[in-house]
Design an enzyme around this catalytic site. Sequence first.
Site, mmCIF file in Angstrom:
data_model
loop_
_atom_site.group_PDB
_atom_site.id
_atom_site.type_symbol
_atom_site.label_atom_id
_atom_site.label_comp_id
_atom_site.label_asym_id
_atom_site.label_seq_id
_atom_site.Cartn_x
_atom_site.Cartn_y
_atom_site.Cartn_z
ATOM 1 N N TYR A 119 -2.152 0.149 10.199
ATOM 2 C CA TYR A 119 -2.341 -0.470 8.881
ATOM 3 C C TYR A 119 -1.039 -0.418 8.090
ATOM 4 C CZ TYR A 119 -3.816 -0.897 3.988
ATOM 5 O OH TYR A 119 -3.922 -1.267 2.663
ATOM 6 N N SER A 164 0.828 -1.203 0.000
ATOM 7 C CA SER A 164 0.000 0.000 0.000
ATOM 8 C C SER A 164 0.863 1.255 0.000
ATOM 9 C CB SER A 164 -0.900 0.008 1.244
ATOM 10 O OG SER A 164 -1.517 1.263 1.426
#
Length: 320
Positions: free
Chosen positions: A154, A129
């Site tokens: 995250y 990501s």
Amino acid sequence: MKIFITGVAGFIGFHSALALLRRGHKVVGVDNLNNYYDPKLKLARLDILKEMKGFEFHKIDISDRESVDEIISKNVDIDVVLHLAAQAGVRYSLVDPYSYVQANVMGQVTLLEASRKLKQLKHFMYASSSSVYGRNCSLPFKESDSVDLPSSLYAVTKRAGELASEAYSYLYGIPQTGLRFFTVYGPWGRPDMAYFSFAKSITEGTPVTLYDGKDLSRDFTYIDDIVDGILLIMDHPPAAKEARILNLGGDHPEKVTDLLFYLEKYLGCSAKIDLKERPSSDVEKTWASLKGVEKLCGWKPKIPLEEGVRRFSEWYATFF
């Protein structure tokens, strides 16, 4: 080829599986169909895939070693692993951090361990990501940039997945590519993403939560461009013991206010704005350097934001 796809009922997994099946490949897909967002959308994606020749589905959790090993043992002729399953969402990692460690770290290691048994594996590809760049202020983000200042758990779990892959490539010779996706959007997308929630609020007449900051921007990337990139990179596997990382992004940041303007235009409704302070977990701007992927396979995004929003809006009006 036979391709093993995790998160196959998810946004990117669904579109990738569809493209690969249309190419004539076999796809073994897994997904736990969790309720992070409405499972009805995942089931609708899955219904489309089940109509395709060469598709096989198993409902499992990728952090469940026994379930993963059982499927791998029955499919030892897998050529490519496309690992897209994850617990997604920056803000939700502030609510339930444990689910991120379970899915994104344990899940990654489980898949890597299982892949050691695949003797004809040509390529292990996995979703990382843009969030791993965290508080990096140097733009555009380059794969060589330091990623030691995460702004969310995250991001931590996605970086941990990259490091695990690096170790497994070195130790066991698994050729790997990590894909740092930048704000992927489009039809069949995730309801927790801003563009999707904006569309819902606009059409229902409820306030759109917009965070302050005149420079709040994202490197929006249309789903078809992402899938084209995945397929091109799949066709260019790395050498054994090579673990590379590549950005896949829209090539330039777009203001979130422009996204909102295009949604209003193509949904035919005006938005009611609820302006709030930007959370500390949200960075102000993202922008991908694409030199690495361009050099590898010549990939460049083609769909501009306005056209992508138009396509999404047409789908949204039909589906909801």
